[in-house]
Design an enzyme around this catalytic site. Structure first.
Site, PDB file in Angstrom:
ATOM      1  N   TRP A  12       0.827  -1.208   0.000  1.00 28.03           N
ATOM      2  CA  TRP A  12       0.000   0.000   0.000  1.00 28.03           C
ATOM      3  C   TRP A  12       0.855   1.249   0.000  1.00 28.03           C
ATOM      4  O   TRP A  12       0.592   2.211  -0.741  1.00 28.03           O
ATOM      5  CB  TRP A  12      -0.961  -0.037   1.174  1.00 28.03           C
ATOM      6  CG  TRP A  12      -2.075   0.964   1.196  1.00 28.03           C
ATOM      7  CD1 TRP A  12      -2.646   1.474   2.325  1.00 28.03           C
ATOM      8  CD2 TRP A  12      -2.792   1.553   0.105  1.00 28.03           C
ATOM      9  NE1 TRP A  12      -3.663   2.353   2.001  1.00 28.03           N
ATOM     10  CE2 TRP A  12      -3.781   2.420   0.635  1.00 28.03           C
ATOM     11  CE3 TRP A  12      -2.693   1.438  -1.282  1.00 28.03           C
ATOM     12  CZ2 TRP A  12      -4.651   3.171  -0.157  1.00 28.03           C
ATOM     13  CZ3 TRP A  12      -3.565   2.188  -2.088  1.00 28.03           C
ATOM     14  CH2 TRP A  12      -4.523   3.036  -1.527  1.00 28.03           C
ATOM     15  N   LYS A 105      -5.162  -0.103   8.874  1.00 29.12           N
ATOM     16  CA  LYS A 105      -6.517  -0.397   9.331  1.00 29.12           C
ATOM     17  C   LYS A 105      -6.452  -1.377  10.491  1.00 29.12           C
ATOM     18  O   LYS A 105      -6.076  -2.536  10.296  1.00 29.12           O
ATOM     19  CB  LYS A 105      -7.355  -0.976   8.181  1.00 29.12           C
ATOM     20  CG  LYS A 105      -7.497  -0.023   6.995  1.00 29.12           C
ATOM     21  CD  LYS A 105      -8.182  -0.685   5.814  1.00 29.12           C
ATOM     22  CE  LYS A 105      -8.288   0.276   4.641  1.00 29.12           C
ATOM     23  NZ  LYS A 105      -8.912  -0.369   3.450  1.00 29.12           N
ATOM     24  N   THR A 139      -9.643  -0.197  -1.425  1.00 30.01           N
ATOM     25  CA  THR A 139      -8.437   0.209  -2.151  1.00 30.01           C
ATOM     26  C   THR A 139      -7.372  -0.874  -2.131  1.00 30.01           C
ATOM     27  O   THR A 139      -6.369  -0.749  -1.422  1.00 30.01           O
ATOM     28  CB  THR A 139      -7.852   1.494  -1.514  1.00 30.01           C
ATOM     29  OG1 THR A 139      -7.745   1.288  -0.083  1.00 30.01           O
ATOM     30  CG2 THR A 139      -8.729   2.696  -1.766  1.00 30.01           C
ATOM     31  N   ALA A 141      -4.131  -2.427  -3.086  1.00 31.49           N
ATOM     32  CA  ALA A 141      -2.921  -1.835  -3.642  1.00 31.49           C
ATOM     33  C   ALA A 141      -2.603  -2.372  -5.028  1.00 31.49           C
ATOM     34  O   ALA A 141      -2.079  -1.643  -5.883  1.00 31.49           O
ATOM     35  CB  ALA A 141      -1.743  -2.110  -2.705  1.00 31.49           C
ATOM     36  N   LYS A 192     -14.074  -4.794   9.095  1.00 28.01           N
ATOM     37  CA  LYS A 192     -14.327  -5.476   7.818  1.00 28.01           C
ATOM     38  C   LYS A 192     -13.314  -6.583   7.584  1.00 28.01           C
ATOM     39  O   LYS A 192     -13.609  -7.581   6.916  1.00 28.01           O
ATOM     40  CB  LYS A 192     -14.358  -4.458   6.673  1.00 28.01           C
ATOM     41  CG  LYS A 192     -13.087  -3.639   6.488  1.00 28.01           C
ATOM     42  CD  LYS A 192     -12.080  -4.278   5.557  1.00 28.01           C
ATOM     43  CE  LYS A 192     -10.809  -3.473   5.442  1.00 28.01           C
ATOM     44  NZ  LYS A 192      -9.826  -4.109   4.538  1.00 28.01           N
ATOM     45  N   ASP A 245     -15.693  -1.149   1.477  1.00 28.33           N
ATOM     46  CA  ASP A 245     -14.474  -1.876   1.795  1.00 28.33           C
ATOM     47  C   ASP A 245     -14.778  -3.311   2.212  1.00 28.33           C
ATOM     48  O   ASP A 245     -14.004  -4.234   1.929  1.00 28.33           O
ATOM     49  CB  ASP A 245     -13.724  -1.148   2.916  1.00 28.33           C
ATOM     50  CG  ASP A 245     -12.228  -1.412   2.892  1.00 28.33           C
ATOM     51  OD1 ASP A 245     -11.762  -2.157   2.010  1.00 28.33           O
ATOM     52  OD2 ASP A 245     -11.518  -0.861   3.748  1.00 28.33           O
ATOM     53  N   ARG A 256      -5.961 -10.306   1.632  1.00 26.29           N
ATOM     54  CA  ARG A 256      -5.170 -11.149   2.532  1.00 26.29           C
ATOM     55  C   ARG A 256      -6.062 -11.825   3.566  1.00 26.29           C
ATOM     56  O   ARG A 256      -5.853 -12.985   3.931  1.00 26.29           O
ATOM     57  CB  ARG A 256      -4.135 -10.310   3.265  1.00 26.29           C
ATOM     58  CG  ARG A 256      -3.247  -9.463   2.402  1.00 26.29           C
ATOM     59  CD  ARG A 256      -2.384  -8.557   3.266  1.00 26.29           C
ATOM     60  NE  ARG A 256      -1.722  -7.538   2.471  1.00 26.29           N
ATOM     61  CZ  ARG A 256      -0.883  -6.644   2.978  1.00 26.29           C
ATOM     62  NH1 ARG A 256      -0.621  -6.655   4.273  1.00 26.29           N
ATOM     63  NH2 ARG A 256      -0.316  -5.743   2.206  1.00 26.29           N
ATOM     64  N   ASN A 257      -7.036 -11.081   4.076  1.00 27.60           N
ATOM     65  CA  ASN A 257      -7.899 -11.612   5.129  1.00 27.60           C
ATOM     66  C   ASN A 257      -8.799 -12.719   4.598  1.00 27.60           C
ATOM     67  O   ASN A 257      -8.998 -13.744   5.259  1.00 27.60           O
ATOM     68  CB  ASN A 257      -8.722 -10.472   5.726  1.00 27.60           C
ATOM     69  CG  ASN A 257      -7.851  -9.474   6.456  1.00 27.60           C
ATOM     70  OD1 ASN A 257      -7.472  -9.674   7.605  1.00 27.60           O
ATOM     71  ND2 ASN A 257      -7.495  -8.385   5.781  1.00 27.60           N
ATOM     72  N   GLU A 282      -4.371  -8.247   8.853  1.00 34.94           N
ATOM     73  CA  GLU A 282      -4.826  -7.310   9.878  1.00 34.94           C
ATOM     74  C   GLU A 282      -6.020  -7.826  10.683  1.00 34.94           C
ATOM     75  O   GLU A 282      -6.173  -7.501  11.858  1.00 34.94           O
ATOM     76  CB  GLU A 282      -5.177  -5.958   9.245  1.00 34.94           C
ATOM     77  CG  GLU A 282      -3.990  -5.215   8.643  1.00 34.94           C
ATOM     78  CD  GLU A 282      -3.083  -4.581   9.686  1.00 34.94           C
ATOM     79  OE1 GLU A 282      -3.140  -4.976  10.860  1.00 34.94           O
ATOM     80  OE2 GLU A 282      -2.297  -3.685   9.313  1.00 34.94           O
TER      81      GLU A 282
END
Length: 334
Positions: A12, A105, A139, A141, A192, A245, A256-257, A282
């Site tokens: 990012w 985040k 967003t 990356a 989220k 989001d 990733r999540n 995250e």
């Protein structure tokens, strides 16, 4: 043209550096990792941003003082777990009149602060002279780096500061909006990711689009319910930082999540899933803070609780889903 420091050369941070440089801004990209800077200097590409090139005008910097000292804007683009330590290290180099921008985040487990609050807390007295703007939204990356159209929200109680950040992106692939409900925007950004873990787990179990849609919809209910209890505005949760989001994080192959949830549902431990993803996840870090906020405000978060039980308590994913499906019947509005 503005002078901008971006602290953190992950996907990012690198995508933001490229985007803002192409818009004519003077950008310096800092990293605490020497190997990261060496690779960027050599290749002008990031291994997780295929097809994207970092403009030659972007200056790479290992010295935090030199990165921050003369910049009008300082972006914190390190993972949430490193925001406090980075802010503490940068504190001596932050001066009045700068605008700080957080793009991480998450929520800090011990203090339950969002990342803008972590930055203010770490800066101490210096925080009084600098606004902190939270930048959040759908967003990825990977798309921003190759200039695909994207929207984002610059959030701060100081609307003038949010508007200054908004204008940085004028003419780029990112259309920025402003919002004065900074806490709501940041809570969306943290929660989220937890719901996206749930969506990934669901997919790994072979559940289909119906289940994913239910997770997103009822996950939005959880996010909004907690946000209202904390004094946030309902509209924020149905904007870009909330539903926008959440949709992209719970459905995209770039997420990733979502990917980590899928791996955990397939039997990986959280540690194995993170290693496989190869980047910070995250949602795993946010879980304990989300559950602490649930308890603090007396708000029921069944999907988040199910993810917590799977990730941190070793619950069987299929059994956790059965428990969700067998909860007492109630109206949708409750």
């Amino acid at each position: 043209m503005s002078a901008i420091a971006i602290l953190g050369a992950g996907t990012w941070g690198t995508a933001l550096a490229a985007t803002l440089s192409r818009a004519g801004h003077d950008v310096v990209l800092w990293s605490a990792l020497s190997h990261e800077l060496t690779a960027l200097a050599r290749d002008r590409t990031h291994p997780h941003l295929p097809g994207a090139t970092l403009p030659a005008q972007v200056r790479l910097e290992a010295d935090l003082r030199d990165a921050c000292a003369e910049q009008a804007f300082v972006f914190f683009a390190v993972p949430s777990v490193y925001v406090r330590s980075t802010a503490l290290s940068a504190r001596a180099h932050i001066r009045g009149g700068q605008v700080l921008v957080d793009v991480a985040k998450g929520l800090e487990p011990d203090t339950l602060l969002p990342m803008s609050g972590v930055i203010r807390d770490a800066l101490g007295a210096a925080a009084a002279s600098v606004p902190v703007v939270a930048l959040s939204g759908p967003t990825h990356a990977e798309e921003v780096a190759v200039e695909l159209p994207t929207t984002i929200v610059a959030a701060c109680e100081d609307e003038a500061a949010a508007m200054r950040v908004q204008r940085l992106f004028d003419g780029t692939c990112i259309r920025a909006y402003t919002n004065t409900d900074a806490l709501g925007v940041e809570l969306c950004g943290a929660m989220k990711n937890v719901i996206a873990l749930a969506a990934g787990i669901s997919g790994s179990l072979g559940y289909g689009d119906n289940a994913r849609a239910a997770i997103i919809t009822r996950g939005m209910t959880e996010m909004t319910r907690l946000g209202l209890a904390m004094g946030c505005r309902e509209q924020t949760f149905f904007g870009l930082a909330g539903i926008g989001d959440l949709i992209v994080t719970a459905t995209s192959a770039h997420s990733r999540n979502n990917r980590a949830g899928w791996l955990i549902g397939r039997g990986c431990t959280p540690e194995e899933a993170v290693r496989e993803v190869g980047m910070v996840v995250e949602g795993i870090h946010a879980l304990s803070a989300v559950m602490a906020l649930s308890k603090k405000y007396g708000v029921e978060l069944p999907i988040s609780q199910a993810v917590e039980s799977i990730v941190h308590q070793g619950a069987d994913p299929a059994a956790a889903v059965r428990q969700l499906m067998q909860r007492r019947l109630k109206p949708e509005s409750v």
